[in-house]
Design a protein around this motif. Structure first.
Motif, mmCIF file in Angstrom:
data_model
loop_
_atom_site.group_PDB
_atom_site.id
_atom_site.type_symbol
_atom_site.label_atom_id
_atom_site.label_comp_id
_atom_site.label_asym_id
_atom_site.label_seq_id
_atom_site.Cartn_x
_atom_site.Cartn_y
_atom_site.Cartn_z
ATOM 1 N N ASP A 79 41.879 52.954 42.904
ATOM 2 C CA ASP A 79 40.423 53.080 42.737
ATOM 3 C C ASP A 79 40.026 53.007 41.264
ATOM 4 O O ASP A 79 38.949 52.497 40.933
ATOM 5 C CB ASP A 79 39.928 54.381 43.365
ATOM 6 C CG ASP A 79 39.882 54.290 44.884
ATOM 7 O OD1 ASP A 79 39.354 53.285 45.394
ATOM 8 O OD2 ASP A 79 40.375 55.209 45.548
ATOM 9 N N VAL A 80 40.880 53.504 40.368
ATOM 10 C CA VAL A 80 40.600 53.412 38.933
ATOM 11 C C VAL A 80 40.700 51.956 38.479
ATOM 12 O O VAL A 80 39.824 51.441 37.770
ATOM 13 C CB VAL A 80 41.577 54.296 38.132
ATOM 14 C CG1 VAL A 80 41.312 54.163 36.630
ATOM 15 C CG2 VAL A 80 41.470 55.751 38.555
ATOM 16 N N VAL A 81 41.772 51.292 38.898
ATOM 17 C CA VAL A 81 41.941 49.872 38.558
ATOM 18 C C VAL A 81 40.794 49.049 39.150
ATOM 19 O O VAL A 81 40.238 48.170 38.483
ATOM 20 C CB VAL A 81 43.303 49.360 39.067
ATOM 21 C CG1 VAL A 81 43.432 47.857 38.827
ATOM 22 C CG2 VAL A 81 44.448 50.106 38.389
ATOM 23 N N GLY A 82 40.425 49.360 40.387
ATOM 24 C CA GLY A 82 39.324 48.646 41.025
ATOM 25 C C GLY A 82 38.011 48.819 40.294
ATOM 26 O O GLY A 82 37.230 47.866 40.153
ATOM 27 N N ALA A 83 37.753 50.029 39.813
ATOM 28 C CA ALA A 83 36.519 50.273 39.058
ATOM 29 C C ALA A 83 36.482 49.423 37.791
ATOM 30 O O ALA A 83 35.423 48.910 37.397
ATOM 31 C CB ALA A 83 36.400 51.757 38.708
ATOM 32 N N ALA A 84 37.636 49.254 37.159
ATOM 33 C CA ALA A 84 37.705 48.409 35.960
ATOM 34 C C ALA A 84 37.434 46.950 36.304
ATOM 35 O O ALA A 84 36.722 46.246 35.574
ATOM 36 C CB ALA A 84 39.079 48.551 35.306
ATOM 37 N N ILE A 85 37.966 46.490 37.424
ATOM 38 C CA ILE A 85 37.752 45.104 37.848
ATOM 39 C C ILE A 85 36.279 44.862 38.180
ATOM 40 O O ILE A 85 35.696 43.841 37.792
ATOM 41 C CB ILE A 85 38.646 44.778 39.053
ATOM 42 C CG1 ILE A 85 40.118 44.748 38.603
ATOM 43 C CG2 ILE A 85 38.251 43.447 39.694
ATOM 44 C CD1 ILE A 85 41.111 44.671 39.739
ATOM 45 N N VAL A 86 35.667 45.801 38.872
ATOM 46 C CA VAL A 86 34.241 45.677 39.212
ATOM 47 C C VAL A 86 33.389 45.653 37.947
ATOM 48 O O VAL A 86 32.444 44.855 37.833
ATOM 49 C CB VAL A 86 33.809 46.834 40.137
ATOM 50 C CG1 VAL A 86 32.292 46.875 40.293
ATOM 51 C CG2 VAL A 86 34.469 46.704 41.499
ATOM 52 N N ALA A 87 33.722 46.497 36.979
ATOM 53 C CA ALA A 87 32.959 46.527 35.727
ATOM 54 C C ALA A 87 33.104 45.217 34.964
ATOM 55 O O ALA A 87 32.131 44.697 34.406
ATOM 56 C CB ALA A 87 33.420 47.703 34.868
ATOM 57 N N LYS A 88 34.309 44.675 34.941
ATOM 58 C CA LYS A 88 34.520 43.376 34.289
ATOM 59 C C LYS A 88 33.723 42.289 35.007
ATOM 60 O O LYS A 88 33.103 41.430 34.363
ATOM 61 C CB LYS A 88 36.013 43.045 34.312
ATOM 62 C CG LYS A 88 36.358 41.628 33.873
ATOM 63 C CD LYS A 88 36.057 41.374 32.409
ATOM 64 C CE LYS A 88 36.525 39.985 32.003
ATOM 65 N NZ LYS A 88 36.160 39.687 30.595
ATOM 66 N N ALA A 89 33.699 42.333 36.337
ATOM 67 C CA ALA A 89 32.940 41.354 37.112
ATOM 68 C C ALA A 89 31.443 41.454 36.840
ATOM 69 O O ALA A 89 30.712 40.472 36.973
ATOM 70 C CB ALA A 89 33.215 41.528 38.602
ATOM 71 N N ALA A 90 30.997 42.656 36.456
ATOM 72 C CA ALA A 90 29.576 42.864 36.137
ATOM 73 C C ALA A 90 29.233 42.412 34.726
ATOM 74 O O ALA A 90 28.071 42.466 34.323
ATOM 75 C CB ALA A 90 29.216 44.332 36.311
ATOM 76 N N GLY A 91 30.242 41.982 33.969
ATOM 77 C CA GLY A 91 29.982 41.422 32.651
ATOM 78 C C GLY A 91 30.433 42.264 31.474
ATOM 79 O O GLY A 91 30.236 41.859 30.321
ATOM 80 N N LEU A 92 31.043 43.424 31.716
ATOM 81 C CA LEU A 92 31.490 44.259 30.610
ATOM 82 C C LEU A 92 32.780 43.724 30.009
ATOM 83 O O LEU A 92 33.618 43.141 30.709
ATOM 84 C CB LEU A 92 31.717 45.699 31.080
ATOM 85 C CG LEU A 92 30.493 46.487 31.543
ATOM 86 C CD1 LEU A 92 30.889 47.917 31.878
ATOM 87 C CD2 LEU A 92 29.396 46.473 30.488
ATOM 88 N N GLY A 93 32.956 43.953 28.709
ATOM 89 C CA GLY A 93 34.192 43.604 28.036
ATOM 90 C C GLY A 93 35.229 44.702 28.208
ATOM 91 O O GLY A 93 34.933 45.781 28.729
ATOM 92 N N ALA A 94 36.437 44.434 27.750
ATOM 93 C CA ALA A 94 37.547 45.369 27.951
ATOM 94 C C ALA A 94 37.276 46.733 27.317
ATOM 95 O O ALA A 94 37.595 47.770 27.904
ATOM 96 C CB ALA A 94 38.838 44.781 27.400
ATOM 97 N N ARG A 95 36.682 46.752 26.131
ATOM 98 C CA ARG A 95 36.467 48.033 25.446
ATOM 99 C C ARG A 95 35.508 48.943 26.210
ATOM 100 O O ARG A 95 35.831 50.102 26.480
ATOM 101 C CB ARG A 95 35.990 47.796 24.014
ATOM 102 C CG ARG A 95 36.036 49.035 23.132
ATOM 103 C CD ARG A 95 35.680 48.692 21.694
ATOM 104 N NE ARG A 95 36.597 47.732 21.120
ATOM 105 C CZ ARG A 95 37.771 48.064 20.563
ATOM 106 N NH1 ARG A 95 38.143 49.329 20.530
ATOM 107 N NH2 ARG A 95 38.558 47.133 20.070
#
Length: 204
Positions: A79-95
């Motif tokens: 779920d933590v990894v998934g949240a990161a993937i969803v955030a990246k898909a929404a346009g956020l950068g890695a930082r």
């Protein structure tokens, strides 16, 4: 390796009853000790897991029974990894993604790099899964980027899986963990055909 439910008592009961099948030959799995204990970071906390080992009574292959939500060779829950993937898909950068999920930047960059290398293959795999399990599949509309398209396919397939198999109280990313056998970020996944008969042990 086989993904199973998070409740160790239920897993033990299913092993004794012969209800878990070998992912290789579909033979009956039996108890065969434990794997080493692991600490998994989930949200803002940590949980300790000691996965069961099982041996196939048919082909004699051994398997680690990894609780749903735990990814192969990863210290963070799905779920933590998934949240990161969803955030990246929404346009956020890695930082900013790293700040959002409260994980080290290098760790998050590693997740996103691995997922990014297979994002189109993941989108295709979950689209095929949706078509395999839904009675009347409705494909997601284009979401604006390959990352967003992949996340949309994942969500649609997860809904189809939970509807077909009457699964409750699981997250989208736990479904992802179950159908990928914990290999979401593992080398070589996705590959091969979709098995719609043995992926659901973790969700029942």
């Amino acid at each position: 390796m086989l993904t199973v439910g998070a409740d160790a008592v239920v897993v033990e009961r299913r092993l004794v009853a012969g209800e878990l099948a070998c992912p290789g030959c579909a033979g009956v799995l039996a108890r065969w000790g434990h794997a080493r204990a692991r600490v998994i970071r989930v949200g803002s906390g940590r949980v300790s897991v000691r996965p069961r080992r099982a041996v196939c009574r048919g082909c004699r292959a051994t398997h680690v029974l990894l609780p749903v939500g735990v990814l192969l060779r990863r210290a963070d829950g799905v779920d933590v990894v998934g949240a990161a993937i969803v955030a990246k898909a929404a346009g956020l950068g890695a930082r900013p993604v790293a700040v959002l999920v409260d994980r080290p930047l290098g760790t998050v960059r590693g997740w996103l790099r691995r997922f990014g290398c297979r994002v189109e293959a993941v989108r295709g795999w979950f689209t095929r899964l949706l078509c395999a399990v839904a009675a009347d599949p409705v494909l997601p509309e284009p979401a604006g980027s390959v990352w967003a398209d992949a996340v949309a396919a994942i969500g649609a397939a997860a809904v189809a899986v939970t509807a077909r198999f009457a699964v409750t109280r699981v997250t989208v990313w736990q479904v992802v963990c179950a159908v990928s056998a914990g290999r979401l970020l593992a080398p070589g996944w996705p590959a091969g055909s979709i098995n719609t008969s043995s992926s659901w042990a973790a969700l029942m």
